[in-house]
Design an enzyme around this catalytic site. Structure first.
Site, PDB file in Angstrom:
ATOM      1  N   LYS A  18       0.853  -1.230   0.124  1.00  0.00           N
ATOM      2  CA  LYS A  18       0.208   0.158  -0.109  1.00  0.00           C
ATOM      3  C   LYS A  18       0.983   1.220   0.068  1.00  0.00           C
ATOM      4  O   LYS A  18       0.491   2.250  -0.804  1.00  0.00           O
ATOM      5  CB  LYS A  18      -1.072   0.043   1.140  1.00  0.00           C
ATOM      6  CG  LYS A  18      -2.169  -1.125   1.098  1.00  0.00           C
ATOM      7  CD  LYS A  18      -2.858  -1.231   2.224  1.00  0.00           C
ATOM      8  CE  LYS A  18      -3.810  -2.465   2.013  1.00  0.00           C
ATOM      9  NZ  LYS A  18      -4.691  -2.769   3.182  1.00  0.00           N
TER      10      LYS A  18
ATOM     11  N   GLN B 200      -4.676  -1.701   9.510  1.00  0.00           N
ATOM     12  CA  GLN B 200      -4.417  -2.830   8.807  1.00  0.00           C
ATOM     13  C   GLN B 200      -5.247  -4.173   9.852  1.00  0.00           C
ATOM     14  O   GLN B 200      -4.751  -3.977  10.910  1.00  0.00           O
ATOM     15  CB  GLN B 200      -3.098  -3.391   8.354  1.00  0.00           C
ATOM     16  CG  GLN B 200      -2.923  -4.544   7.717  1.00  0.00           C
ATOM     17  CD  GLN B 200      -3.510  -4.505   6.122  1.00  0.00           C
ATOM     18  OE1 GLN B 200      -3.549  -3.427   5.608  1.00  0.00           O
ATOM     19  NE2 GLN B 200      -3.954  -5.765   5.710  1.00  0.00           N
TER      20      GLN B 200
ATOM     21  N   ASP C  40     -10.967   2.817   3.870  1.00  0.00           N
ATOM     22  CA  ASP C  40     -11.429   1.242   3.768  1.00  0.00           C
ATOM     23  C   ASP C  40     -12.986   1.052   3.466  1.00  0.00           C
ATOM     24  O   ASP C  40     -13.207   0.142   3.099  1.00  0.00           O
ATOM     25  CB  ASP C  40     -10.858   0.522   5.123  1.00  0.00           C
ATOM     26  CG  ASP C  40      -9.664  -0.205   4.997  1.00  0.00           C
ATOM     27  OD1 ASP C  40      -9.216  -0.361   3.762  1.00  0.00           O
ATOM     28  OD2 ASP C  40      -8.772  -0.302   5.772  1.00  0.00           O
TER      29      ASP C  40
HETATM   30  N1  GUN Z   1      -6.888  -6.965   6.000  1.00  0.00           N
HETATM   31  C1  GUN Z   1      -7.365  -7.600   4.859  1.00  0.00           C
HETATM   32  N2  GUN Z   1      -7.866  -6.811   4.068  1.00  0.00           N
HETATM   33  C2  GUN Z   1      -7.822  -5.678   4.430  1.00  0.00           C
HETATM   34  C3  GUN Z   1      -8.195  -4.371   3.856  1.00  0.00           C
HETATM   35  O1  GUN Z   1      -9.043  -4.199   2.795  1.00  0.00           O
HETATM   36  N3  GUN Z   1      -8.018  -3.327   4.828  1.00  0.00           N
HETATM   37  C4  GUN Z   1      -7.493  -3.444   6.130  1.00  0.00           C
HETATM   38  N4  GUN Z   1      -7.264  -2.275   6.603  1.00  0.00           N
HETATM   39  N5  GUN Z   1      -7.033  -4.355   6.508  1.00  0.00           N
HETATM   40  C5  GUN Z   1      -7.243  -5.518   5.678  1.00  0.00           C
END
Ligand code: GUN
Length: 281
Positions: free
Chosen positions: A53, A97, A120
């Protein structure tokens, strides 16, 4: 139709190029979007996702701030960090995350992030806006699924869509977006009877169960579009999705591989949300 691989790397590169242009226009008026990424603990997969990311942010010109906290971080400390990021004038987007270490309350964290910075699209306020047809942010993985289908030239309107898996992160929001595109959506899950027959009728199948071989070749009709959201690690260390790619790809279908399908799209759509966080409604 012949087998078609739906190339998530190529399509995500297109989306990121569009975001980069938008970021360039913002730079001209002195605005740089800023994403705060919070990672608690040392889950190896999470570390890789967070690094990817941040790499994407750099590539499109978005500033990223990282907050790497130890496994034994207490809830109060995490709460305080999120509250300070909510108040920060510099930070536009906040991403914590998931999963968090077990002693921390994920639901509390999701609700604590300001809905205006919730890139998100996990906060109940943004989920409600999604389901009432007035979304602000779009959830990253589900929006990536829709982009993969549309940018590969497939229509959703009027099509029989089957979603396998009903998680809050993928299955439920994917069904909301497919319905918003005028698809006819059937939700399937671990208690569904006759999954094979239901899938066999589908024009579009999105599989997101977290289990390899949930979808096998006998469950897919010729001409179907298959989007595989799963990322599973096989005993030999290689990645695989929730669908049996090897055998389904022998049929006349269009399908995403794993890796190289949905994964890169999630990140591209996150970049879009970071710009959205700056530009507003
Ligand atoms: N863990 C797995 N997929 C995601 C996501 O799209 N966003 C976040 N914050 N954590 C995750």
């Amino acid at each position: 139709m012949e087998f078609t691989k739906i190339d998530g790397l190529k399509i995500s590169a297109e989306v990121k190029a569009e975001v980069k242009e938008e970021v360039g226009r913002l730079a001209e008026i002195g605005v740089v979007p800023c994403l705060a990424v919070v990672l608690v603990g040392d889950d190896p997969a999470s570390k890789i996702y967070v690094a990817n990311k941040q790499k994407a942010c750099e590539a499109v010109g978005i500033k990223s701030l990282s907050y790497i906290l130890p496994e034994d971080t207490e809830q109060d400390e995490l709460d305080e960090l999120i509250e300070s990021l909510n108040e920060s004038g510099e930070v536009n987007g906040i991403l914590v995350q998931l999963p968090l270490p077990k002693h921390l309350d994920e639901d509390r964290v999701i609700k604590l992030i300001s809905p205006k910075k919730d890139v998100d699209c996990f906060h109940p306020y943004n989920v409600g806006r999604l389901w009432t047809g007035d979304p602000f942010f779009l959830p990253c993985t589900p929006a990536g699924v829709i982009e993969l289908i549309k940018r590969s030239g497939f229509e959703i309107e009027g099509k029989d869509c089957v979603v396998i898996g009903r998680s809050n992160i993928v299955g439920k929001p994917v069904s909301a977006l497919l319905q918003a595109e005028n698809g006819t959506v059937t939700m399937c899950h671990s208690k569904t009877k006759n999954l094979g027959e239901i899938c066999k009728r589908a024009d579009i199948i999105v599989v997101a169960t977290g289990h390899p071989n949930t979808l096998t070749a006998d469950m897919v009709k010729n001409g179907a579009v298959v989007i595989d959201v799963g990322i599973n690690r096989k005993p030999d260390g290689k990645l695989c999705g929730d669908a049996d790619y090897e055998n389904i790809s022998k049929k006349g279908v269009a399908m995403t591989p794993v890796p190289g399908g949905v994964g890169p799209m999630t990140i591209a759509m996150l970049m879009k949300n970071c710009v959205k966080a700056v530009s507003g409604e």
